[in-house]
Design a protein around this motif. Structure first.
Motif, PDB file in Angstrom:
ATOM      1  N   GLN A  46       0.826  -1.208   0.000  1.00 55.51           N
ATOM      2  CA  GLN A  46       0.000   0.000   0.000  1.00 55.51           C
ATOM      3  C   GLN A  46       0.853   1.248   0.000  1.00 55.51           C
ATOM      4  O   GLN A  46       0.323   2.356   0.043  1.00 55.51           O
ATOM      5  N   LEU A  99      -0.750   4.724  -1.496  1.00 55.13           N
ATOM      6  CA  LEU A  99      -1.415   4.449  -2.773  1.00 55.13           C
ATOM      7  C   LEU A  99      -2.925   4.573  -2.630  1.00 55.13           C
ATOM      8  O   LEU A  99      -3.624   4.775  -3.612  1.00 55.13           O
ATOM      9  N   LYS A 100      -3.405   4.421  -1.404  1.00 53.38           N
ATOM     10  CA  LYS A 100      -4.828   4.631  -1.162  1.00 53.38           C
ATOM     11  C   LYS A 100      -4.935   5.885  -0.322  1.00 53.38           C
ATOM     12  O   LYS A 100      -4.634   5.862   0.867  1.00 53.38           O
ATOM     13  N   PRO A 101      -5.294   7.020  -0.954  1.00 50.90           N
ATOM     14  CA  PRO A 101      -5.273   8.272  -0.207  1.00 50.90           C
ATOM     15  C   PRO A 101      -6.293   8.247   0.924  1.00 50.90           C
ATOM     16  O   PRO A 101      -7.358   7.646   0.803  1.00 50.90           O
ATOM     17  N   TRP A 111     -13.160  10.379  -3.284  1.00 55.80           N
ATOM     18  CA  TRP A 111     -13.858   9.284  -2.615  1.00 55.80           C
ATOM     19  C   TRP A 111     -15.349   9.335  -2.865  1.00 55.80           C
ATOM     20  O   TRP A 111     -16.033   8.320  -2.763  1.00 55.80           O
ATOM     21  N   THR A 113     -16.678  10.255  -5.725  1.00 56.43           N
ATOM     22  CA  THR A 113     -16.991  10.081  -7.148  1.00 56.43           C
ATOM     23  C   THR A 113     -18.002   8.956  -7.413  1.00 56.43           C
ATOM     24  O   THR A 113     -18.968   9.174  -8.144  1.00 56.43           O
ATOM     25  N   PRO A 114     -17.822   7.758  -6.834  1.00 56.24           N
ATOM     26  CA  PRO A 114     -18.794   6.703  -7.148  1.00 56.24           C
ATOM     27  C   PRO A 114     -20.222   7.121  -6.792  1.00 56.24           C
ATOM     28  O   PRO A 114     -21.139   6.955  -7.602  1.00 56.24           O
TER      29      PRO A 114
ATOM     30  N   VAL B 397     -15.100   6.681 -12.044  1.00 61.74           N
ATOM     31  CA  VAL B 397     -14.208   6.443 -10.908  1.00 61.74           C
ATOM     32  C   VAL B 397     -12.772   6.292 -11.398  1.00 61.74           C
ATOM     33  O   VAL B 397     -11.843   6.903 -10.854  1.00 61.74           O
ATOM     34  N   GLY B 419      -3.660   4.677  -6.224  1.00 65.64           N
ATOM     35  CA  GLY B 419      -3.156   3.431  -6.808  1.00 65.64           C
ATOM     36  C   GLY B 419      -4.075   2.260  -6.595  1.00 65.64           C
ATOM     37  O   GLY B 419      -5.255   2.416  -6.300  1.00 65.64           O
ATOM     38  N   LYS B 420      -3.494   1.091  -6.752  1.00 67.00           N
ATOM     39  CA  LYS B 420      -4.254  -0.161  -6.732  1.00 67.00           C
ATOM     40  C   LYS B 420      -5.195  -0.293  -5.527  1.00 67.00           C
ATOM     41  O   LYS B 420      -6.360  -0.641  -5.725  1.00 67.00           O
ATOM     42  N   PRO B 421      -4.738  -0.019  -4.300  1.00 71.01           N
ATOM     43  CA  PRO B 421      -5.677  -0.203  -3.182  1.00 71.01           C
ATOM     44  C   PRO B 421      -6.931   0.659  -3.319  1.00 71.01           C
ATOM     45  O   PRO B 421      -8.029   0.208  -2.983  1.00 71.01           O
ATOM     46  N   PHE B 422      -6.787   1.877  -3.856  1.00 68.45           N
ATOM     47  CA  PHE B 422      -7.968   2.730  -4.049  1.00 68.45           C
ATOM     48  C   PHE B 422      -8.886   2.115  -5.092  1.00 68.45           C
ATOM     49  O   PHE B 422     -10.099   2.010  -4.883  1.00 68.45           O
ATOM     50  N   ALA B 425     -10.727  -0.882  -3.884  1.00 67.55           N
ATOM     51  CA  ALA B 425     -11.781  -0.573  -2.929  1.00 67.55           C
ATOM     52  C   ALA B 425     -13.012   0.027  -3.598  1.00 67.55           C
ATOM     53  O   ALA B 425     -14.124  -0.130  -3.114  1.00 67.55           O
ATOM     54  N   THR B 426     -12.821   0.743  -4.711  1.00 63.02           N
ATOM     55  CA  THR B 426     -13.969   1.421  -5.315  1.00 63.02           C
ATOM     56  C   THR B 426     -14.582   0.636  -6.472  1.00 63.02           C
ATOM     57  O   THR B 426     -15.792   0.719  -6.689  1.00 63.02           O
ATOM     58  N   LEU B 430     -18.662  -1.881  -7.283  1.00 63.72           N
ATOM     59  CA  LEU B 430     -19.481  -1.530  -8.452  1.00 63.72           C
ATOM     60  C   LEU B 430     -19.552  -2.696  -9.439  1.00 63.72           C
ATOM     61  O   LEU B 430     -20.558  -2.859 -10.136  1.00 63.72           O
TER      62      LEU B 430
END
Lengths: 154, 683, 201
Positions: A46, A99-101, A111, A113-114, B397, B419-422, B425-426, B430
């Motif tokens: 991460q 990598l995951k803000p 966050w 956006t979806p 997204v 990056g990848k973790p984001f 997760a999103t 979906l």
């Protein structure tokens, strides 16, 4: 000129990274405790490598990534929690390393956006759905009687 | 000098780079004429479009010959470039920078599109080929009343001509592949050895054909806006072009992903790198377009939505391909960045995308589609609409995630990473409902199905899926992977059972089976492909990996198999030196049952002074055996190797699914079976 | 023609695309002027206090073949200095760092002249050996009053260094006010560093 040179230098570095990259380079880098090692790997995946910027520190063969992998494992062995290690990383390298803000004022739009996009899509598509009014309602008693009479007359 | 090289050196008298340069300029002029003459013709006879061919301007007759000659000129340019590459003409900058005499000849050709100038030339050439393909379709006539109308076809050709001309101008002014170099180097700099792989040699042509293919739907959309008219027939003519571009894009993405799995040696197949996202985003809008066009064709609704999606898909593939090269996005796939090119690209993008969207804003009110209140949730089109919403959300997204870091830096000076973790997760939350709805939607009829009947039809697939819940969660250690695998299984069983139900309703026999609309087979095939890809992704999530320092004779146990390092040997390649490890995989130690022998290498390319890891993979149906030789140490004449071994369950299913999806597209494009028409005639 | 909701809706894609396009145009412009670098990483220490670090040894005549002697420095020495310090993190194996040395030497000389705002240059050699550092300094210029050898790179990690060269400006009292992760140039010095030095003195 020197600025662009640094850029070129970093590109070459990335090429080298891309060609010889592999996770933990030597087995003796790994922790003997498999649970801690798994924790270290998932944490490392991460965190973004600061030299080869499109790899995680776990994948990168840049010397700095190796140092950071070492730090992650050292701190885990000292009993620090992954959250504490992430905080340590943020203190030293800023939010860039994640990598995951994290959810914050800057990333709120990212966050959301979806949700925003689904809402927009729903609002746009709403008039398209068949409304209940379009489906015929059952006849009232009065109407049934009238229909009955009409059929009778015929 | 090899005799073949000598032959190409002589051939370059006819196919010299100067001829190529001239051909490129000629192509640019022809493309401009292909755009302007038919446009003028259409404008001149705009007043009486209802009248037959008699009122047509003679200028319209130029459209097809100009398209063909424009494509031929570009093919001539390619012949010159290929002659120069095979003849090792290092006086061409492009060749000196990317080739070397020792490079195997297929890569001398493939290396031409491994850089900015060559790939741009490939891009415009593919566009000219698509235009030519469009021109070869016979237009509507008395004999072929169901074909595309001549006016529409001419307009499409003209619109594609504008795009061609724009990019050819870009090619000539800022990225000319035919520039000479002085002084002429004796040897080229060679290509990055990582790119010397058959997968990557084919990847750009496939991917670009997909990208460029979406120019035809764009032309359809613009044409509809210009005419202020679109209907089900318009969608009917557009559909095959959308499907073929989509299939090629699917193959291109699958091949690229396979390359990163098989060549980079990271053990991964998708890294959420901006370049990968740039291909995935138009694929998602393209998928949405593909389904919406079918709805439009069946129900004459969603016209504006189709037009918007067609504009979006081409614009996104255009911006994706080219913004990657401007240096804005931080990507591993580093092209030589040049901001001057970036400015030109941005101008072109502004012209094409901005122009299309402006036209959309100005003219969309002319196109009326009776969409309002036309959709019921329990219908094929209703589920397609819901999945369109989900696909577009996914696309939003990924687009936001990719563009967020540069925009935050520009606006607020903040540097952050997405990056990848984001993305995991999103996108997974979906994607799961998307899969669930595919399984439901495929069984539903158009217009409306009562919930009770829907439920009855879905029961068998639902029972099979739920029955597999326990094995799925047992086989896939991570609950998320198990759940996703169940959803994938749901898509597959639902598609198969639905097709079986339809076949069962027909009298048996191959003939009657072929009478079923091919779109049913196509949809079933493509959705099975989706399910298989998802299963592969779930399998890869349970990968097992070991990193170990081994000497000859070491036995390593991984995934219930015995991996033994037999020996380390030096090897010679055409343009590299290598150290090769031989790893024998057996089902048990000292068992006679050898599963496979793997030969991973460390290759050293002296021309580039670069070291690469050559991964050894044995693809098997239920899991890949994957070995990387990391480094070799010499300790007092005792050689030891650092090995990374993977067992990747179901890995090959990821790309197999992609191929099946593309096959689905191909099935729906299959030419009509003649006897179907003959049968209808007596009635 | 009246503008109704539908017109506004059909304008939305154009507005969105225009926004993106303008952003891209700004970024491209920034790329050419050097104001926008997609690889840039903000150092979180900027505007904060100097981090704690273990004392660094310098170049002593005993540790190197030639007799170039530069003292090392510690956290206390850095925070109690009475002049602004430009801390340059470099390495003898890094080509852009070596290219930067003549300019830094020139800069150090400029600030010894009367009238110039006070500034001293300190160096930190990242993952380097005293012998290599000395050889490069003797050949390409020696701008540093103090030089710490960070042989294993741990001090650089405390400073959040992501690559060499990097430079920090530290004001008396030990506050970091400015940071760059690109080579120092005359342009960067004039536009960013000099105004800060003038306002500090």
């Amino acid at each position: 000129m020197t600025h662009s040179f640094r850029l070129i230098a970093s590109f070459t570095l990335c090429l080298i990274c891309a060609s010889t990259s592999y996770a933990v380079e030597t087995p003796d880098e790994m922790l003997p405790n498999p649970i801690l090692e798994a924790k270290a790997q998932s944490l490392g995946q991460q965190l973004r490598c600061l030299v080869c910027q499109n790899e995680t520190i776990e994948d990168s063969s840049a010397p700095l990534a190796r140092d950071l992998r070492h730090i992650v494992r050292q701190q885990l062995q000292q009993g620090h929690s992954p959250a504490e290690i992430k905080r340590w990383m943020t203190q030293h390298y800023g939010e860039f390393i994640h990598l995951k803000p994290s959810f914050s004022g800057v990333t709120i739009f990212l966050w959301l956006t979806p949700l925003l996009s689904l809402t927009l899509a729903y609002l746009l598509a709403r008039p398209l759905w068949r409304r209940p009014a379009h489906i015929a309602e059952p006849l009232s008693e009065k109407e049934k009687l009238r229909l009955h009479n009409l059929i009778k007359k015929n | 000098m090899a005799s073949s090289t000598l032959f190409f050196t002589h051939l370059s008298i006819f196919f010299s780079p100067e001829v190529g340069h001239f051909a490129l300029a000629l192509a640019c002029a022809l493309a401009l004429l292909q755009a302007l003459l038919p446009s003028l013709g259409l404008w001149l006879c705009r007043t009486d479009p209802a009248h037959g061919p008699s009122s047509q301007s003679p200028l319209l007759q130029f459209a097809k010959p100009l398209t063909y000659s424009h494509a031929l000129a570009l093919l001539l340019a390619w012949s010159c470039l290929i002659t120069a590459a095979l003849g090792d003409d290092f006086s061409l900058r492009l060749i000196a920078e990317t080739s070397a005499t020792s490079k195997p000849w297929p890569y001398k050709i493939a290396g031409l599109w491994g850089n900015h100038e060559g790939s741009l030339l490939l891009w415009v050439t593919l566009l000219s080929l698509w235009s030519s393909l469009l021109a070869t379709v016979p237009h509507q006539s008395l004999h072929r009343p169901t074909n595309i109308p001549a006016r529409l076809q001419t307009r499409l050709i003209a619109l594609l001509g504008y795009i061609s001309a724009g990019f050819l101008l870009f090619c000539l002014t800022t990225s000319n592949p035919f520039l000479r170099l002085w002084p002429v180097p004796l040897e080229g700099m060679g290509m990055n050895p990582l790119l010397q792989d058959p997968g990557l040699a084919l990847h750009p042509p496939l991917l670009y054909s997909g990208y460029v293919g979406f120019a035809v739907p764009l032309a359809f959309a613009i044409s509809a806006l210009l005419e202020g008219r679109a209907d089900a027939l318009w969608a009917h003519f557009m559909r095959p072009w959308v499907i073929s571009a989509w299939s090629l894009l699917t193959l291109g993405i699958a091949l690229g992903s396979w390359w990163s799995y098989a060549v980079l040696g990271w053990g991964g197949y998708w890294f959420w790198d901006p370049v990968e996202n740039a291909a995935l985003i138009p694929w998602l809008t393209g998928t949405a377009l593909l389904h919406s066009v079918i709805v439009t064709e069946k129900r004459s609704t969603l016209l504006l939505w189709c037009i918007l999606l067609a504009i979006a898909t081409f614009s996104l593939s255009l911006s994706g391909t080219f913004l990657v090269r401007s240096g804005i996005l931080n990507s591993v796939h580093a092209f030589a960045n040049d901001p001057a090119r970036g400015v030109f690209i941005l101008t072109l993008l502004a012209l094409f995308t901005g122009g299309s969207l402006l036209l959309f804003a100005a003219r969309s009110h002319k196109i009326t589609s009776p969409s309002f209140g036309a959709f019921h949730l329990f219908s094929r089109e209703g589920t397609i609409l819901v999945n369109n919403m989900l696909l577009c959300t996914l696309c939003a997204v990924i687009l936001t995630g990719t563009m967020y870091p540069p925009f935050m830096q520009l606006l607020f000076g903040r540097t952050l990473s997405v990056g990848k973790p984001f993305f995991d997760a999103t996108t997974i939350p979906l994607a799961l409902p998307l899969l669930a709805i595919i399984g439901i939607g495929i069984t539903l009829p158009w217009r409306y199905a009562p919930p009770a009947r829907t439920w009855r039809r879905l029961t068998p697939a639902l029972l099979i899926t739920l029955g597999n819940a326990v094995p799925a969660f047992w086989l896939f250690p991570s609950p998320l992977a198990g759940l996703s695998a169940l959803f994938a299984l749901w898509v597959i069983t639902s598609s198969v059972i639905d097709l079986a139900r339809r076949l069962h309703a027909l009298p048996s026999g191959l003939r009657s089976y072929l009478r079923l609309p091919r779109s049913l087979y196509a949809a079933c095939c493509a959705h099975i492909g989706v399910g298989i890809t998802i299963l592969g992704i779930c399998g890869m999530a349970t990968t097992q990996e070991r990193i170990i320092e081994a000497t000859a004779g070491t036995h390593i146990s991984l995934a219930g198999q015995d991996w033994c390092l037999d020996r380390l040997t030096p090897q010679h390649g055409p343009n590299f030196e290598a150290i090769e490890a031989r790893i024998t995989v057996r089902s048990a130690p000292r068992s006679a049952n050898i599963i496979t022998i793997l030969h991973p290498q460390i290759r050293i390319f002296p021309a580039q002074n670069q070291r690469t890891l050559h991964v050894a993979i044995t693809h098997r149906l239920f899991g890949d055996l994957y070995a990387v030789l990391g480094s070799v140490k010499n300790d007092h004449n005792q050689y030891s190797a650092i090995l990374r071994l993977h067992y990747n369950p179901l890995a090959s299913w990821i790309w197999l699914g992609g191929i099946i999806m593309a096959c689905g597209g191909a099935i729906s494009l299959r030419p009509r079976i003649p006897f179907r028409i003959r049968r209808k005639q007596p009635v | 023609m009246t503008l109704n909701r539908r017109h506004l809706l059909t304008l939305l894609p154009l507005i969105g695309a225009t926004g993106l396009g303008l952003g891209f145009a700004r970024m491209l412009q920034g790329l050419t002027t050097g104001r926008f670098d997609p690889h840039a990483i903000n150092n979180p220490l900027t505007h904060y206090a100097v981090p704690h670090f273990a004392p660094l040894s310098g170049l002593t005549s005993s540790s190197t073949p030639q007799d170039l002697s530069i003292p090392g420095f510690s956290y206390e020495e850095l925070t109690t200095a009475n002049q602004p310090i430009l801390l340059n993190i470099w390495a003898s194996w890094c080509l852009p760092c070596v290219e930067e040395l003549p300019f830094l030497t020139n800069l150090a000389h400029r600030h010894t002249l009367p009238g110039a705002p006070p500034l001293t240059l300190w160096g930190m050699a990242y993952k380097d050996t005293p012998a290599n550092a000395e050889r490069i300094l003797q050949r390409y210029g020696q701008p540093f009053q103090r030089l710490g050898i960070d042989d294993d790179g741990t001090t650089a990690i405390e400073w959040g260094v992501t690559g060499v060269p990097e430079s920090f400006l530290i004001l008396p009292g030990g506050r970091i006010v400015w940071h760059t992760s690109s080579s120092l140039t005359e342009d960067l010095y004039q536009t960013e560093l000099l105004p800060l030095l003038h306002s500090a003195s």
